[in-house]
Design a protein around this motif. Structure first.
Motif, PDB file in Angstrom:
ATOM      1  N   MET A   1      44.706 115.416  51.587  1.00 54.26           N
ATOM      2  CA  MET A   1      44.324 116.810  51.569  1.00 54.26           C
ATOM      3  C   MET A   1      45.351 117.607  52.369  1.00 54.26           C
ATOM      4  SD  MET A   1      40.735 118.481  52.736  1.00 54.26           S
ATOM      5  CE  MET A   1      39.941 118.780  51.189  1.00 54.26           C
ATOM      6  N   SER A   2      45.764 118.753  51.853  1.00 52.55           N
ATOM      7  CA  SER A   2      46.781 119.552  52.525  1.00 52.55           C
ATOM      8  C   SER A   2      46.157 120.479  53.560  1.00 52.55           C
ATOM      9  CB  SER A   2      47.563 120.359  51.494  1.00 52.55           C
ATOM     10  OG  SER A   2      46.699 121.266  50.849  1.00 52.55           O
ATOM     11  N   LYS A   3      46.991 120.895  54.506  1.00 47.68           N
ATOM     12  CA  LYS A   3      46.537 121.810  55.540  1.00 47.68           C
ATOM     13  C   LYS A   3      46.399 123.210  54.948  1.00 47.68           C
ATOM     14  CE  LYS A   3      48.637 121.736  59.433  1.00 47.68           C
ATOM     15  NZ  LYS A   3      49.651 121.687  60.494  1.00 47.68           N
ATOM     16  N   PRO A   4      45.428 123.987  55.418  1.00 46.77           N
ATOM     17  CA  PRO A   4      45.307 125.365  54.938  1.00 46.77           C
ATOM     18  C   PRO A   4      46.517 126.194  55.379  1.00 46.77           C
ATOM     19  CG  PRO A   4      43.733 124.948  56.695  1.00 46.77           C
ATOM     20  CD  PRO A   4      44.398 123.641  56.372  1.00 46.77           C
ATOM     21  N   PHE A   5      46.855 127.178  54.582  1.00 48.02           N
ATOM     22  CA  PHE A   5      47.990 128.042  54.884  1.00 48.02           C
ATOM     23  C   PHE A   5      47.714 128.851  56.147  1.00 48.02           C
ATOM     24  CE2 PHE A   5      50.703 131.753  54.482  1.00 48.02           C
ATOM     25  CZ  PHE A   5      51.904 131.168  54.151  1.00 48.02           C
ATOM     26  N   ASP A   6      48.668 128.893  57.049  1.00 48.07           N
ATOM     27  CA  ASP A   6      48.512 129.576  58.335  1.00 48.07           C
ATOM     28  C   ASP A   6      48.966 131.032  58.209  1.00 48.07           C
ATOM     29  OD1 ASP A   6      48.371 130.428  60.938  1.00 48.07           O
ATOM     30  OD2 ASP A   6      49.541 128.770  61.766  1.00 48.07           O
ATOM     31  N   MET A   7      48.009 131.923  58.007  1.00 48.74           N
ATOM     32  CA  MET A   7      48.310 133.339  57.820  1.00 48.74           C
ATOM     33  C   MET A   7      48.900 133.955  59.084  1.00 48.74           C
ATOM     34  SD  MET A   7      48.469 135.681  55.564  1.00 48.74           S
ATOM     35  CE  MET A   7      47.448 135.220  54.196  1.00 48.74           C
ATOM     36  N   GLU A   8      48.456 133.490  60.246  1.00 50.24           N
ATOM     37  CA  GLU A   8      48.979 134.022  61.511  1.00 50.24           C
ATOM     38  C   GLU A   8      50.472 133.741  61.643  1.00 50.24           C
ATOM     39  OE1 GLU A   8      47.913 133.996  66.272  1.00 50.24           O
ATOM     40  OE2 GLU A   8      46.708 132.825  64.877  1.00 50.24           O
ATOM     41  N   LEU A   9      50.881 132.549  61.308  1.00 46.61           N
ATOM     42  CA  LEU A   9      52.286 132.183  61.358  1.00 46.61           C
ATOM     43  C   LEU A   9      53.081 132.960  60.308  1.00 46.61           C
ATOM     44  CD1 LEU A   9      54.447 130.379  62.594  1.00 46.61           C
ATOM     45  CD2 LEU A   9      53.839 128.634  60.916  1.00 46.61           C
ATOM     46  N   PHE A  10      52.502 133.138  59.134  1.00 42.83           N
ATOM     47  CA  PHE A  10      53.147 133.881  58.048  1.00 42.83           C
ATOM     48  C   PHE A  10      53.464 135.318  58.476  1.00 42.83           C
ATOM     49  CE2 PHE A  10      52.508 136.726  54.355  1.00 42.83           C
ATOM     50  CZ  PHE A  10      53.575 136.319  53.566  1.00 42.83           C
ATOM     51  N   LEU A  11      52.527 135.976  59.158  1.00 44.35           N
ATOM     52  CA  LEU A  11      52.706 137.376  59.540  1.00 44.35           C
ATOM     53  C   LEU A  11      53.427 137.564  60.875  1.00 44.35           C
ATOM     54  CD1 LEU A  11      49.299 138.959  58.492  1.00 44.35           C
ATOM     55  CD2 LEU A  11      51.515 139.216  57.374  1.00 44.35           C
ATOM     56  N   ALA A  12      53.678 136.496  61.587  1.00 45.09           N
ATOM     57  CA  ALA A  12      54.245 136.605  62.936  1.00 45.09           C
ATOM     58  C   ALA A  12      55.535 137.419  62.970  1.00 45.09           C
ATOM     59  CB  ALA A  12      54.488 135.214  63.515  1.00 45.09           C
ATOM     60  N   GLY A  13      56.352 137.316  61.961  1.00 37.21           N
ATOM     61  CA  GLY A  13      57.630 138.023  61.950  1.00 37.21           C
ATOM     62  C   GLY A  13      57.529 139.517  61.735  1.00 37.21           C
ATOM     63  N   VAL A  14      56.442 139.989  61.168  1.00 37.27           N
ATOM     64  CA  VAL A  14      56.320 141.420  60.872  1.00 37.27           C
ATOM     65  C   VAL A  14      55.263 142.120  61.719  1.00 37.27           C
ATOM     66  CG1 VAL A  14      57.211 141.273  58.517  1.00 37.27           C
ATOM     67  CG2 VAL A  14      54.773 140.966  58.921  1.00 37.27           C
ATOM     68  N   LEU A  15      54.487 141.368  62.489  1.00 35.61           N
ATOM     69  CA  LEU A  15      53.441 141.980  63.316  1.00 35.61           C
ATOM     70  C   LEU A  15      54.022 142.542  64.599  1.00 35.61           C
ATOM     71  CD1 LEU A  15      50.376 139.601  63.078  1.00 35.61           C
ATOM     72  CD2 LEU A  15      50.566 141.917  62.221  1.00 35.61           C
ATOM     73  N   LYS A  16      53.690 143.786  64.858  1.00 38.36           N
ATOM     74  CA  LYS A  16      54.102 144.444  66.089  1.00 38.36           C
ATOM     75  C   LYS A  16      52.903 145.217  66.612  1.00 38.36           C
ATOM     76  CE  LYS A  16      58.939 145.064  64.754  1.00 38.36           C
ATOM     77  NZ  LYS A  16      58.945 144.012  63.806  1.00 38.36           N
ATOM     78  N   GLY A  17      52.987 145.638  67.849  1.00 42.68           N
ATOM     79  CA  GLY A  17      51.933 146.482  68.390  1.00 42.68           C
ATOM     80  C   GLY A  17      51.022 145.750  69.347  1.00 42.68           C
ATOM     81  N   ALA A  18      49.910 146.400  69.620  1.00 49.78           N
ATOM     82  CA  ALA A  18      48.942 145.887  70.580  1.00 49.78           C
ATOM     83  C   ALA A  18      48.283 144.605  70.075  1.00 49.78           C
ATOM     84  CB  ALA A  18      47.872 146.943  70.854  1.00 49.78           C
ATOM     85  N   ASN A  19      47.794 143.824  70.993  1.00 51.56           N
ATOM     86  CA  ASN A  19      47.155 142.557  70.659  1.00 51.56           C
ATOM     87  C   ASN A  19      45.950 142.772  69.737  1.00 51.56           C
ATOM     88  OD1 ASN A  19      46.948 139.723  70.866  1.00 51.56           O
ATOM     89  ND2 ASN A  19      45.272 139.964  72.331  1.00 51.56           N
ATOM     90  N   ALA A  20      45.169 143.813  69.970  1.00 53.48           N
ATOM     91  CA  ALA A  20      43.995 144.091  69.143  1.00 53.48           C
ATOM     92  C   ALA A  20      44.425 144.425  67.707  1.00 53.48           C
ATOM     93  CB  ALA A  20      43.185 145.243  69.729  1.00 53.48           C
ATOM     94  N   THR A  21      45.508 145.159  67.574  1.00 51.16           N
ATOM     95  CA  THR A  21      46.025 145.504  66.243  1.00 51.16           C
ATOM     96  C   THR A  21      46.505 144.257  65.526  1.00 51.16           C
ATOM     97  OG1 THR A  21      46.695 147.673  67.052  1.00 51.16           O
ATOM     98  CG2 THR A  21      47.724 146.900  65.013  1.00 51.16           C
ATOM     99  N   ARG A  22      47.213 143.410  66.228  1.00 50.98           N
ATOM    100  CA  ARG A  22      47.703 142.162  65.635  1.00 50.98           C
ATOM    101  C   ARG A  22      46.537 141.297  65.159  1.00 50.98           C
ATOM    102  NH1 ARG A  22      52.991 140.647  67.258  1.00 50.98           N
ATOM    103  NH2 ARG A  22      52.358 138.476  67.327  1.00 50.98           N
ATOM    104  N   LYS A  23      45.495 141.186  65.995  1.00 50.31           N
ATOM    105  CA  LYS A  23      44.326 140.381  65.624  1.00 50.31           C
ATOM    106  C   LYS A  23      43.627 140.962  64.402  1.00 50.31           C
ATOM    107  CE  LYS A  23      43.237 138.291  70.065  1.00 50.31           C
ATOM    108  NZ  LYS A  23      42.239 138.162  71.127  1.00 50.31           N
ATOM    109  N   ARG A  24      43.540 142.302  64.337  1.00 49.84           N
ATOM    110  CA  ARG A  24      42.894 142.942  63.193  1.00 49.84           C
ATOM    111  C   ARG A  24      43.663 142.648  61.907  1.00 49.84           C
ATOM    112  NH1 ARG A  24      44.406 147.425  61.104  1.00 49.84           N
ATOM    113  NH2 ARG A  24      45.210 148.322  63.022  1.00 49.84           N
ATOM    114  N   HIS A  25      44.993 142.762  61.959  1.00 50.80           N
ATOM    115  CA  HIS A  25      45.801 142.468  60.774  1.00 50.80           C
ATOM    116  C   HIS A  25      45.652 141.008  60.340  1.00 50.80           C
ATOM    117  CE1 HIS A  25      47.757 146.252  60.048  1.00 50.80           C
ATOM    118  NE2 HIS A  25      48.253 146.312  61.273  1.00 50.80           N
TER     119      HIS A  25
END
Length: 98
Positions: A1-25
């Motif tokens: 069985m494969s690992k689920p895709f890590d959306m947090e890692l995928f968006l890490a390069g384009v996420l900027k701003g406050a921690n709450a904003t990053r978590k919301r995205h």
């Protein structure tokens, strides 16, 4: 069985701003991912097409408040940016007024 895709890692390069904003995205991106996976069995954003994101906007968040739609639209813009696509999307309120 494969690992689920890590959306947090995928968006890490384009996420900027406050921690709450990053978590919301990240949370919204996971919701988008779950909706697209349920409908098309595609959990990897690299396999998504513009139509998948348009479908999500049209079917999953059309009944939400304007601000919620706007924040999902921002998250979808980040996903598009990360995919290096020049896709554009309209807010549902804008589309209804035209």
């Amino acid at each position: 069985m494969s690992k689920p895709f890590d959306m947090e890692l995928f968006l890490a390069g384009v996420l900027k701003g406050a921690n709450a904003t990053r978590k919301r995205h990240i949370q919204q991106a996971k919701t988008i991912q779950a909706g697209i996976h349920e409908r098309w069995q595609l959990d990897n954003p690299w396999s998504w097409q513009r139509k998948h994101l348009v479908w999500f906007l049209d079917s999953h968040i059309q009944s939400r408040s304007g601000s919620t739609c706007y924040y999902y639209l921002l998250t979808i813009s980040l996903i598009s940016s990360r995919l290096r696509k020049s896709w554009t999307f309209q807010r549902q309120a804008d589309a209804k007024n035209r």
